[in-house]
Design an enzyme around this catalytic site. Structure first.
Site, mmCIF file in Angstrom:
data_model
loop_
_atom_site.group_PDB
_atom_site.id
_atom_site.type_symbol
_atom_site.label_atom_id
_atom_site.label_comp_id
_atom_site.label_asym_id
_atom_site.label_seq_id
_atom_site.Cartn_x
_atom_site.Cartn_y
_atom_site.Cartn_z
ATOM 1 N N SER A 521 10.356 -8.260 31.518
ATOM 2 C CA SER A 521 10.760 -9.629 31.823
ATOM 3 C C SER A 521 11.844 -10.064 30.831
ATOM 4 O O SER A 521 12.881 -9.407 30.751
ATOM 5 C CB SER A 521 9.534 -10.546 31.802
ATOM 6 O OG SER A 521 9.815 -11.777 32.413
ATOM 7 N N HIS A 634 5.295 -9.257 39.505
ATOM 8 C CA HIS A 634 5.714 -9.325 38.105
ATOM 9 C C HIS A 634 4.579 -8.964 37.140
ATOM 10 O O HIS A 634 4.825 -8.647 35.985
ATOM 11 C CB HIS A 634 6.225 -10.750 37.825
ATOM 12 C CG HIS A 634 7.092 -10.877 36.615
ATOM 13 N ND1 HIS A 634 8.324 -10.269 36.505
ATOM 14 C CD2 HIS A 634 6.914 -11.556 35.442
ATOM 15 C CE1 HIS A 634 8.867 -10.569 35.333
ATOM 16 N NE2 HIS A 634 8.032 -11.348 34.674
#
Length: 661
Positions: A521, A634
């Site tokens: 990320s 994610h």
């Protein structure tokens, strides 16, 4: 090099503990234990423990997801959320045993059970569309329309990483009479309603919601109170702050809240507040505590539990809450005159807590060195702590763990920074070892003393592991966490590189010619940035990363505000600045072999970010490899499919083995 350290495959043997709930009399605790079953899928069941004898009993059975256990006030029943009827619904089971019975049958399911003080009513959260009747019930066999249909939206927020494309449902509160079977919808409109709480007399319900004219482009959250006798709703706050998790004081005169004023956008510290219900006066109780009043410690052991907010003392004059500071999350107390003290401390992550009705004891869940996640109990003063569970002890006892050593060092501008170094398992004096730098996501999060399986896997493969909290991280005050905004690739890059230099200077067993870097990320952005700005690292692995801030703005589920919040500009205002801080711009300078890992269904950092980077590298014949994980979002590294999590870990270590061994 083979050692008896933890392997990627050992993930299958871990148990993950969350959401401990102490019984009203303080004698029992119910908690969620998640395991990976024979089909390599997660399975969650409820377990009961007698606090004094420490005897544990499995309370619910079967290959289900049983979560969010809550005691009835008399301690006779446990209500919980389960998918055993396919949809997530509320179930209850008698404390003295027997079969679980289904309480709700809503068409789209229900969650977040909250019992009234007399135990006769139940508040639940139900997703509804504008056209749904909340009285519609779940059907066992839903007819599938075989025809393809387009997805059509007029909304700004039409997708999320957690849920995918929006089904245009909103979270509403439903009140259920447990004796009468009546169901009443308490909220209306196209708004989400969260964190309901009953007043001590059971006559009022408080909750949080953003019911503004444009909830998609405003970020405050107000507190509302509903009078159950008149059905009148009152807004208690003034639409200029984000408030959530209201809890009533025992005398019913005040609410505790967590919240912030968004002064520093997404980097604003969460604080503890009290709201006087008679005068509507708001008081920030932790203004003197320069810390995030939430658990923001990162780990990969499934410790995520919804925040319970700040819990009142039975004497109405103090609140208990979690806060993250200096690489630890612990339990604190603040009095109404703002005196702050630590109730439970230590080098660890306390990720959930619960207290009994008389507040004679606390039970809390802990992750720390050697403890992936276990329950502890102590008195209200934090004294006489006892460990209640050793849920992964059999596995841990057969393995050699690497113990993270934390250290302090100075940034280029003199600011004190915190980092951790882990030696390879099987470490031998006189031998030289490669080092892997790990960079966390967020960036407004915190590496901590919590247990990290991934780091142990790297150590078990013969790597030193370095991790630290650069500017932008939580744990070191408001100015520290805000410092990265408008300066991505600047002060944060300096901080991580200084950490590497410090580690090399102070650990003579590290081989400076064999350095690796990885992160996910924001940590993926920083990995991409690093390999475009230095050849110090001989291999890199970028995960769920950001390569192009211009396209991120339009494709991420949070891009429409995150870009402006974090970079202090927009595509329309200064596209050149967003391109300047995009790693893709520097791809011609990348010489480090780069492994790219990304999930197909990542809507937070969509996979086109990886595709752009991969294609640019391949066109220039740079050494790269692209691994795409199907049906994953994610959260792959923390809660993704177990089999894919292991493949991911093996891809990382294989890549580093190829270039660093």
């Amino acid at each position: 090099m083979t050692t008896n350290g933890l392997s990627a495959q050992d993930l299958f043997d871990f148990s993950f503990i969350s959401d401990p709930q102490l019984s009203p009399d303080g004698n029992w605790v119910v908690f969620v234990k998640r395991v990976i079953n024979d089909k390599e899928k997660y399975q969650s069941n409820l377990f009961l423990m007698h606090v004094d004898s420490k005897e544990i009993t499995q309370f619910t059975q079967g290959n289900f997801s049983d979560v969010q256990p809550r005691w009835s006030p008399d301690g006779r029943y446990i209500f919980f959320v389960s998918n055993r009827s396919k949809k997530q619904q509320i179930w209850k089971i008698a404390f003295n045993g027997g079969e679980a019975s289904q309480v709700t049958t809503f068409k789209r399911g229900a969650s977040q059970p909250v019992l009234s003080p007399d135990g006769k009513k139940l508040l639940v959260t139900v997703p509804l569309t504008a056209s749904d009747s909340f009285k519609e019930k779940e059907t066992k066999q839903e007819k599938r329309d075989e025809k393809l249909k387009p997805y059509i939206t007029t909304n700004l927020k039409y997708k999320s990483d957690a849920k995918g494309f929006s089904d245009e449902t909103f979270e509403h509160l439903v009140l259920i009479g447990l004796e009468t079977g009546t169901e009443s919808l308490l909220t209306d409109g196209q708004y989400d309603h969260h964190s309901p709480a009953f007043s001590p007399d059971g006559m009022h319900v408080a909750y949080s919601a953003n019911r503004s004219e444009d909830p998609e482009q405003t970020f405050f959250s107000d507190i509302y109170q509903l009078d159950l006798t008149t059905n009148n709703t009152e807004k208690l706050t003034s639409s200029d702050k984000r408030f959530y998790t209201p809890n009533y004081s025992p005398d019913g005169t005040k609410l505790s809240l967590l919240g912030d004023d968004l002064e520093y956008k997404g980097a604003t510290l969460t604080r503890v507040w009290s709201l006087d219900l008679a005068t509507k006066e708001l008081t920030c109780l932790t203004s003197e505590l320069d810390a995030e009043c939430n658990d923001v410690a990162i780990n990969d052991m499934g410790t995520g539990t919804a925040s319970t907010g700040a819990i009142w003392s039975k004497t109405n004059d103090a609140l208990f809450f979690l806060a993250s500071e200096l690489g630890s999350t612990n339990l604190y107390q603040v009095t109404l005159d703002k005196q702050i003290s630590t109730v439970v401390d230590g080098k660890r992550q306390v990720y959930a807590f619960s207290t009994d009705k008389d507040q004679d004891r606390f039970v809390y869940a802990v992750s720390q060195t050697g403890i992936p996640g276990d329950l502890f109990v102590s008195t209200l003063s934090g004294n006489e702590e006892q460990r209640l569970t050793s849920i992964n002890e059999q596995l841990i006892q057969t393995k050699e763990l690497s113990i993270p050593e934390d250290f302090r060092f100075k940034a280029n501008d003199g600011t004190e920074l915190q980092g951790w170094i882990m030696k390879p398992t099987g470490f031998k004096d006189g031998e030289m070892y490669p080092l892997v730098l790990e960079i966390h996501g967020g960036p407004h999060a915190m590496y901590s003393h919590a247990f990290m399986h991934e780091f142990q896997v790297l150590a078990g493969k013969g790597y030193g592991v370095l991790f630290m909290n650069p500017r932008g991280s939580h744990g070191y005050g408001q100015q520290f966490v805000d410092a990265v905004r408008g300066d991505y690739g600047g002060i944060d890059y300096d901080d991580v590189m200084v950490a590497v230099d410090y580690a090399l200077e102070n650990n003579n067993w590290l081989d400076s010619s064999r350095l690796g870097v990885t992160g996910g990320s924001y940590g993926g952005f920083m990995t991409n940035w690093i390999v475009g700005h230095t050849n110090k690292f001989k291999a890199a692995v970028t995960q769920r990363s950001i390569s192009n801030w211009l396209s991120f703005n339009g494709v991420s589920d949070i891009g429409h505000y995150f870009t402006e919040w974090e970079h202090k500009t927009t595509v329309m205002e200064d596209s050149e600045e967003l391109w300047r801080i995009s790693p893709l711009r520097y791809v011609k300078d990348v010489e480090t072999p780069l492994l790219i890992l990304h999930s197909e269904n990542d809507y937070r950092c969509p996979i086109e970010q990886a595709e752009q980077l991969y294609l640019a590298l391949k066109q220039q014949k740079k050494p790269t490899r692209f691994v795409r994980f199907p049906e994953s979002n994610h959260e792959l590294s923390r809660s993704g499919d177990p089999g894919l999590r292991i493949i991911r870990l093996n891809e990382i270590t294989d890549w580093f083995d190829q270039y660093l061994k």
